[in-house]
Design a protein around this motif. Sequence first.
Motif, PDB file in Angstrom:
ATOM      1  N   ASP A  72       3.750  -6.713 -22.357  1.00 58.08           N
ATOM      2  CA  ASP A  72       5.149  -7.093 -22.171  1.00 58.08           C
ATOM      3  C   ASP A  72       5.732  -6.269 -21.026  1.00 58.08           C
ATOM      4  O   ASP A  72       6.139  -5.120 -21.210  1.00 58.08           O
ATOM      5  CB  ASP A  72       5.948  -6.857 -23.461  1.00 58.08           C
ATOM      6  N   LEU A  73       5.725  -6.832 -19.844  1.00 58.68           N
ATOM      7  CA  LEU A  73       6.272  -6.155 -18.665  1.00 58.68           C
ATOM      8  C   LEU A  73       6.845  -7.187 -17.716  1.00 58.68           C
ATOM      9  O   LEU A  73       6.555  -8.386 -17.841  1.00 58.68           O
ATOM     10  CB  LEU A  73       5.214  -5.296 -17.975  1.00 58.68           C
ATOM     11  N   GLU A  74       7.675  -6.725 -16.796  1.00 60.07           N
ATOM     12  CA  GLU A  74       8.347  -7.623 -15.867  1.00 60.07           C
ATOM     13  C   GLU A  74       8.204  -7.128 -14.434  1.00 60.07           C
ATOM     14  O   GLU A  74       8.137  -5.922 -14.188  1.00 60.07           O
ATOM     15  CB  GLU A  74       9.843  -7.725 -16.203  1.00 60.07           C
ATOM     16  N   ILE A  75       8.193  -8.073 -13.522  1.00 61.89           N
ATOM     17  CA  ILE A  75       8.241  -7.750 -12.095  1.00 61.89           C
ATOM     18  C   ILE A  75       9.656  -7.301 -11.754  1.00 61.89           C
ATOM     19  O   ILE A  75      10.635  -7.961 -12.129  1.00 61.89           O
ATOM     20  CB  ILE A  75       7.841  -8.968 -11.251  1.00 61.89           C
ATOM     21  N   THR A  76       9.758  -6.184 -11.055  1.00 64.10           N
ATOM     22  CA  THR A  76      11.063  -5.656 -10.656  1.00 64.10           C
ATOM     23  C   THR A  76      11.322  -5.763  -9.159  1.00 64.10           C
ATOM     24  O   THR A  76      12.472  -5.761  -8.730  1.00 64.10           O
ATOM     25  CB  THR A  76      11.193  -4.178 -11.077  1.00 64.10           C
ATOM     26  N   ASP A  77      10.261  -5.854  -8.377  1.00 60.10           N
ATOM     27  CA  ASP A  77      10.458  -5.878  -6.922  1.00 60.10           C
ATOM     28  C   ASP A  77       9.187  -6.368  -6.243  1.00 60.10           C
ATOM     29  O   ASP A  77       8.078  -6.255  -6.798  1.00 60.10           O
ATOM     30  CB  ASP A  77      10.804  -4.475  -6.408  1.00 60.10           C
ATOM     31  N   VAL A  78       9.336  -6.907  -5.045  1.00 57.92           N
ATOM     32  CA  VAL A  78       8.215  -7.258  -4.166  1.00 57.92           C
ATOM     33  C   VAL A  78       8.555  -6.735  -2.785  1.00 57.92           C
ATOM     34  O   VAL A  78       9.650  -7.004  -2.259  1.00 57.92           O
ATOM     35  CB  VAL A  78       7.967  -8.779  -4.113  1.00 57.92           C
ATOM     36  N   GLN A  79       7.645  -5.963  -2.177  1.00 59.81           N
ATOM     37  CA  GLN A  79       7.895  -5.369  -0.868  1.00 59.81           C
ATOM     38  C   GLN A  79       6.721  -5.655   0.072  1.00 59.81           C
ATOM     39  O   GLN A  79       5.594  -5.868  -0.380  1.00 59.81           O
ATOM     40  CB  GLN A  79       8.089  -3.854  -0.988  1.00 59.81           C
ATOM     41  N   THR A  80       7.014  -5.640   1.364  1.00 56.05           N
ATOM     42  CA  THR A  80       5.965  -5.825   2.377  1.00 56.05           C
ATOM     43  C   THR A  80       6.045  -4.712   3.418  1.00 56.05           C
ATOM     44  O   THR A  80       7.120  -4.161   3.669  1.00 56.05           O
ATOM     45  CB  THR A  80       6.099  -7.175   3.102  1.00 56.05           C
ATOM     46  N   THR A  81       4.906  -4.408   4.001  1.00 54.59           N
ATOM     47  CA  THR A  81       4.827  -3.524   5.164  1.00 54.59           C
ATOM     48  C   THR A  81       3.758  -4.085   6.097  1.00 54.59           C
ATOM     49  O   THR A  81       2.657  -4.393   5.651  1.00 54.59           O
ATOM     50  CB  THR A  81       4.454  -2.085   4.753  1.00 54.59           C
ATOM     51  N   MET A  82       4.090  -4.230   7.371  1.00 59.86           N
ATOM     52  CA  MET A  82       3.136  -4.787   8.329  1.00 59.86           C
ATOM     53  C   MET A  82       2.441  -3.661   9.094  1.00 59.86           C
ATOM     54  O   MET A  82       3.095  -2.780   9.653  1.00 59.86           O
ATOM     55  CB  MET A  82       3.833  -5.740   9.302  1.00 59.86           C
ATOM     56  N   VAL A  83       1.113  -3.703   9.093  1.00 63.48           N
ATOM     57  CA  VAL A  83       0.294  -2.689   9.749  1.00 63.48           C
ATOM     58  C   VAL A  83      -0.244  -3.245  11.067  1.00 63.48           C
ATOM     59  O   VAL A  83      -0.720  -4.382  11.121  1.00 63.48           O
ATOM     60  CB  VAL A  83      -0.871  -2.259   8.830  1.00 63.48           C
ATOM     61  N   ASP A  84      -0.188  -2.421  12.107  1.00 66.05           N
ATOM     62  CA  ASP A  84      -0.591  -2.848  13.450  1.00 66.05           C
ATOM     63  C   ASP A  84      -2.076  -2.543  13.665  1.00 66.05           C
ATOM     64  O   ASP A  84      -2.459  -1.579  14.318  1.00 66.05           O
ATOM     65  CB  ASP A  84       0.266  -2.121  14.485  1.00 66.05           C
ATOM     66  N   GLY A  85      -2.939  -3.382  13.073  1.00 62.77           N
ATOM     67  CA  GLY A  85      -4.374  -3.241  13.259  1.00 62.77           C
ATOM     68  C   GLY A  85      -4.835  -4.086  14.430  1.00 62.77           C
ATOM     69  O   GLY A  85      -4.068  -4.376  15.355  1.00 62.77           O
ATOM     70  N   ASN A  86      -6.114  -4.524  14.399  1.00 61.92           N
ATOM     71  CA  ASN A  86      -6.519  -5.477  15.429  1.00 61.92           C
ATOM     72  C   ASN A  86      -5.895  -6.845  15.171  1.00 61.92           C
ATOM     73  O   ASN A  86      -5.938  -7.733  16.019  1.00 61.92           O
ATOM     74  CB  ASN A  86      -8.045  -5.572  15.553  1.00 61.92           C
ATOM     75  N   PHE A  87      -5.314  -7.007  13.985  1.00 63.10           N
ATOM     76  CA  PHE A  87      -4.386  -8.089  13.658  1.00 63.10           C
ATOM     77  C   PHE A  87      -3.190  -7.435  12.964  1.00 63.10           C
ATOM     78  O   PHE A  87      -3.346  -6.375  12.339  1.00 63.10           O
ATOM     79  CB  PHE A  87      -5.030  -9.121  12.724  1.00 63.10           C
ATOM     80  N   PRO A  88      -1.997  -8.037  13.016  1.00 62.06           N
ATOM     81  CA  PRO A  88      -0.844  -7.441  12.322  1.00 62.06           C
ATOM     82  C   PRO A  88      -0.881  -7.787  10.831  1.00 62.06           C
ATOM     83  O   PRO A  88      -0.316  -8.782  10.385  1.00 62.06           O
ATOM     84  CB  PRO A  88       0.364  -8.079  13.022  1.00 62.06           C
ATOM     85  N   TRP A  89      -1.537  -6.947  10.044  1.00 60.66           N
ATOM     86  CA  TRP A  89      -1.759  -7.217   8.625  1.00 60.66           C
ATOM     87  C   TRP A  89      -0.474  -7.052   7.818  1.00 60.66           C
ATOM     88  O   TRP A  89       0.215  -6.045   7.938  1.00 60.66           O
ATOM     89  CB  TRP A  89      -2.823  -6.271   8.072  1.00 60.66           C
ATOM     90  N   THR A  90      -0.174  -8.035   6.961  1.00 61.35           N
ATOM     91  CA  THR A  90       0.984  -7.959   6.078  1.00 61.35           C
ATOM     92  C   THR A  90       0.526  -7.528   4.691  1.00 61.35           C
ATOM     93  O   THR A  90      -0.079  -8.309   3.952  1.00 61.35           O
ATOM     94  CB  THR A  90       1.711  -9.314   5.988  1.00 61.35           C
ATOM     95  N   LEU A  91       0.785  -6.268   4.354  1.00 63.98           N
ATOM     96  CA  LEU A  91       0.464  -5.763   3.027  1.00 63.98           C
ATOM     97  C   LEU A  91       1.631  -6.044   2.085  1.00 63.98           C
ATOM     98  O   LEU A  91       2.797  -6.004   2.490  1.00 63.98           O
ATOM     99  CB  LEU A  91       0.175  -4.259   3.076  1.00 63.98           C
ATOM    100  N   VAL A  92       1.316  -6.328   0.829  1.00 61.24           N
ATOM    101  CA  VAL A  92       2.312  -6.755  -0.156  1.00 61.24           C
ATOM    102  C   VAL A  92       2.184  -5.878  -1.396  1.00 61.24           C
ATOM    103  O   VAL A  92       1.067  -5.594  -1.839  1.00 61.24           O
ATOM    104  CB  VAL A  92       2.107  -8.239  -0.552  1.00 61.24           C
ATOM    105  N   ARG A  93       3.323  -5.478  -1.945  1.00 58.89           N
ATOM    106  CA  ARG A  93       3.291  -4.732  -3.204  1.00 58.89           C
ATOM    107  C   ARG A  93       4.220  -5.384  -4.222  1.00 58.89           C
ATOM    108  O   ARG A  93       5.373  -5.725  -3.908  1.00 58.89           O
ATOM    109  CB  ARG A  93       3.685  -3.271  -2.993  1.00 58.89           C
ATOM    110  N   VAL A  94       3.700  -5.544  -5.456  1.00 59.05           N
ATOM    111  CA  VAL A  94       4.473  -6.045  -6.592  1.00 59.05           C
ATOM    112  C   VAL A  94       4.704  -4.882  -7.544  1.00 59.05           C
ATOM    113  O   VAL A  94       3.749  -4.249  -8.009  1.00 59.05           O
ATOM    114  CB  VAL A  94       3.734  -7.196  -7.299  1.00 59.05           C
TER     115      VAL A  94
END
Length: 412
Positions: free
Chosen positions: A36-58
Amino acid sequence: MSRNYESLHDPNAEYTMRELSAETMDATRSRGGDRDLEITDVQTTMVDGNFPWTLVRVYTDAGVVGTGEAYWGAGVPELIERMKPFVVGENPLDIDRLYEHLIQKMSGEGSVEGVTVTAISGIEVALHDVAGKVLDVPAYQLLGGKYRDRMRVYCDCHTEEEADPEACADEAERVVHELGYDALKFDLDVPSGLEKDRANRHLRPGEIRHKAEIVEKVTERVKDEADVAFDCHWTFSGGSAKRLAEAINGNDVWWLEDPVPPENLEVQEEVTKSTSTPIAVGENRYRVTELRRLIENQAVDIVAPDLPKVGGMRETRKIADVANQYYVPVAMHNVASPVATMAAAHVGASIPNSLAVEYHSYELGWWEDLVEEDVIEDGYIEVPEGPGLGLTLNLDAVEEHMVEGEELFDEA
């Protein structure tokens, strides 16, 4: 410019008959224990690799945080921010329902294909990480268990002299002998110096001879030490693709990838059926509904979905299940950070028809620094037995390599 998507007008909510939130579906019963748990937030951070990777956190109210990744591209973080109100308050263990919920809620904004699906993919991967941590099982277990302990990796190879057949052969030998890979890929849509018109997709005879020489030199150099594929990046006409496939047919080619543009299925089918050179396609198709047509029409010999682009982990598993009915193997296209690469390894471990997962960052010295664990060793990924994806994000490394103007995630 900051936008408040929580107050954004949602026209779909006024007429849709397929609202799949937990409240609408009457899926709010207590589950007991830690479930019994709930999602409270979703965040992103873009990393400048050889592609601009979009990392996601729940993030959840239980303190459990899941990390995922969406395929690179402009607009993806904004789409994830747009979708956050649709998942906050939901139970993250309902991965399949939440995926379909987002597909439905975003249907008017393009969830059939394209970057909207990519954004949903990033959330979906993070949900698998959360669920695995809550249930204390590795992500592959959520997909039905595993067929193998480790996943083969194929290395996408490059050289400063990418159009020189001997230079490509030298690099192939180096990657096999010094880096330990037994599976490689090289680009064939490289300039030969004989081009007359880049717009018409036509290959002149000399251009075909040049590309065939690259194939011959590379495959002859590594022989049985490695499998070698060749990528065309959707560049050629149907007729040129058929002539190219015929010209390289006598070599030990693992597969010829994306020889024609992805939009016309009939041309793709004709090219594939015209040659015994294996043809791989899939990175520019979205969701199982699109890749199903490729497979059922036998327009592909090897299907190559890109997990953080195509719809996520379960969607890739669904594609593999369809492919397995037609005895088609799966070689996952992958230009991601360690996060989505490991997600692909979990899926690859859970399906019978898996060939390999691509690695596109061997020239980037800090790729593996983004996580605390080792990822690739001697051309293979050991599938983790820890919960979720089995990775710990190194926030210091993420911060060091963020795209300018990005903000770092909140800590778990």
